[in-house]
Each structure stands twice: as structure tokens, then as C-alpha cells.
Design an enzyme around this catalytic site. Structure first.
Site, short mmCIF file in Angstrom:
data_model
loop_
_atom_site.label_atom_id
_atom_site.label_comp_id
_atom_site.label_asym_id
_atom_site.label_seq_id
_atom_site.Cartn_x
_atom_site.Cartn_y
_atom_site.Cartn_z
N LYS A 147 0.75 -1.28 0.05
CA LYS A 147 -0.06 -0.01 -0.02
C LYS A 147 0.79 1.27 -0.02
CE LYS A 147 -4.00 -2.46 2.17
NZ LYS A 147 -4.60 -2.90 3.52
N GLN B 133 -4.49 -1.20 9.66
CA GLN B 133 -4.53 -2.44 8.98
C GLN B 133 -5.23 -3.15 9.90
OE1 GLN B 133 -3.66 -3.10 5.73
NE2 GLN B 133 -4.32 -5.42 6.14
N ASP C 177 -10.76 3.23 3.70
CA ASP C 177 -11.17 1.83 3.90
C ASP C 177 -12.49 1.65 3.77
OD1 ASP C 177 -9.16 -0.13 4.02
OD2 ASP C 177 -9.05 0.04 6.14
#
Ligand code: GUN
Length: 285
Positions: free
Chosen positions: A48, A92, A115
Site C-alpha cells: 500500500k 490495517q 477503507d
């Protein structure tokens, strides 16, 4: 059978984002937070951060020890919320035991929730608010579905295996929004193989290696395999290899279109994170 090349689709999207960012002269900021040392998470987070750099973003990674307290993590989220150079924040998952992911995700400003996991974004998606930030994996999976079947999925049956907030639930909503008849299957579903055989579009998002067998696939179906599972394989150089939730070789004999693992949904998740961050930056301007 045709392979759905997620790697190529993702590369095209990130190249377009990089050009757009350069043409506009903007600097979208993405902060990725990793807590602890889950080996798979380390790889995902590194990818990422690397892709954000390639897109010309302001890219920061915060790597915190597994002993981090919830108060410390919440304090970092507050700092990132207040930082005008940061437009997207990703924590994460999974978080180490003892950290409440729901509480941490709720602390992220909804407009910086790259997200799409905050309840505000989940709610907006549910009611069809176009300002919803859509979770990256289902968004990328829909991109792949539409790349082979077009934007209108009218009259098609879709079965999503898995009911997670990260993938299964939002995927079913997106499929229904595109006019498919969407069904969610999960661990308590009766006769799951029979149900799957009705699916023109089958999405597997359960995290169980090769659970979906070839005879679960309707001939001519489009199969999207979200699973990324590492299994032991003494013949592989690392002693292990990645497989999806679908037994690929068997399924490929019946599917018309199928995503490989790796190289299918995975790269699309990262491309959609870049798109969400770019959109968040543009919305904040
Ligand atoms: N872990 C696995 N996939 C994801 C994702 O899309 N976002 C976050 N935050 N964690 C994940």
C-alpha cells in the site's frame, strides 16, 4: 475460460491516478498504520505504501509495536485526523488481541476513512448515498465483475460467500445496486454447494483455502476469488504457497471468467485504496 487479470486492471488504474495527480498538481496524503507483526499484514501494508508513492501521494507509514495500547493508537488516529496533509487513514486489520478494532475505526474521521469501514460510510452505502466511501476489496471486485459483464447485472444471480463488514456485506449491497439478485451465504447456510450452482456471479470471501470446488460452479459463471490463504507446499521454494477460497483448476474448467490468486482481487484492493484517497483529497479541497 478467460482469466480476469486484476494485476493489469490495477496497474492501469494506478497509472491513471498518477497522471491525474500530476496534472492537477495535488498531493493526496495517505497514512497507513500497522500494529504488531502479522506477516501477511506487513506485506499488504508495504504494498500500500509503495503504491501510494508510485501514485505521487504524500505517503506515510506508522509501524507500532504489538504492545501498543488502545489509548496510544487512538491518540495517533487523532493526530492523523487533525493533519491537513493527510486525506486518507487506514489502520490495517486484524489488530492484535486487546485492541478493539470497532472502536479504533470509529475514531477515524469518516471523510478520511479511506477503507470505508466507518459506520457512517457503511450506512451511506446501505442507503445509497453517493458520498459513501466504499470498502476497497468489494469496490475492486465490482470493478472486475463489471469489466466482464458490463454495468447492468439485471437478471443475474449473484452469491457472495461470507458476511464480513470488510467484504461480504458491502459486496452484496454493490451487486444488488447493480441490479443483480444477491444472496449472502455463510457458515450456517444449508446446501451451500447447491446454492452456489445457481450463481451467475460467485464471490468467495471466507478465508478457507480452496473451499469452493469445481462442481459448485455454474457453467459459464463469473468467479471472483477474494481469499488469500497461505498453505504448506513442500515442493514450493518457500515451503508454502498462496491459494484462494476457490479450487482454481477445477473451477476454471466450468467458469467463463475467473480471478487468479495471486494477481486477481488483491492488486485491485490496493488500486481502490488509492482511488478512495484521491477522492477524499479532492472532496476536502
Ligand atoms: N486486512 C485485510 N484487508 C484489509 C483492508 O482492506 N483494510 C484493512 N484496514 N485491513 C485489511
Amino acid at each position: 475460460m478467460s482469466l480476469i487479470d486484476g494485476k493489469a486492471a490495477a496497474a492501469a488504474i494506478t497509472e491513471a491516478i498518477a497522471s491525474d495527480v500530476a496534472a492537477r498538481g495535488i498531493k493526496p496524503g495517505l497514512a497507513v498504520v500497522l500494529v504488531g507483526d502479522n506477516p501477511a499484514s506487513k506485506v499488504y501494508v508495504a504494498n500500500k505504501t509503495k503504491t501510494a508513492n508510485r501514485c505521487g501521494f504524500h505517503s506515510v507509514q506508522h509501524t507500532l509495536p504489538g504492545t501498543t495500547t488502545e489509548a496510544e493508537l487512538l491518540s495517533l488516529v487523532d493526530t492523523l485526523n487533525a493533519d491537513p496533509a493527510i486525506h486518507g487513514i487506514l489502520v490495517q486489520l486484524p489488530l492484535p488481541d486487546g485492541l478493539d478494532s470497532a472502536r479504533v475505526i470509529s475514531a477515524i474521521k469518516p471523510e478520511k476513512d479511506a477503507d470505508g469501514l466507518h459506520v457512517v460510510n457503511a450506512g451511506k452505502l446501505t442507503v445509497g448515498d453517493p458520498t459513501a466511501i466504499v470498502p476497497c476489496t468489494p469496490k475492486g471486485s465490482m470493478h472486475l465483475v463489471k469489466s466482464v459483464l458490463g454495468d447492468d447485472l439485471s437478471s443475474l444471480n449473484a452469491v457472495v460467500i461470507g458476511r464480513s463488514r470488510l467484504v461480504g456485506l458491502p459486496m452484496a449491497l454493490l451487486l444488488a445496486k447493480a441490479n443483480a439478485t444477491a444472496t449472502i451465504a455463510h457458515s450456517r447456510t444449508k446446501d451451500i454447494a447447491d446454492l452456489c450452482r445457481t450463481a451467475d456471479i460467485l464471490v468467495a470471501a471466507v478465508g478457507r483455502p480452496e473451499m469452493v470446488r469445481g462442481d459448485w460452479i455454474k457453467p459459464g459463471a463469473t468467479v471472483i476469488d477474494v481469499g488469500i490463504n497461505r498453505i504448506a507446499d513442500p515442493s514450493a521454494p518457500k515451503g508454502s504457497r498462496l491459494v484462494g477460497d476457490v479450487a482454481f483448476a477445477e473451477a476454471a474448467e466450468r467458469a467463463a471468467h475467473i480471478t487468479p490468486v495471486p494477481g486477481g482481487v488483491g492488486p485491485m484492493t490496493i488500486a481502490m485504496l488509492m482511488q478512495n484517497t484521491l477522492e477524499a483529497a479532492l472532496a476536502s479541497a
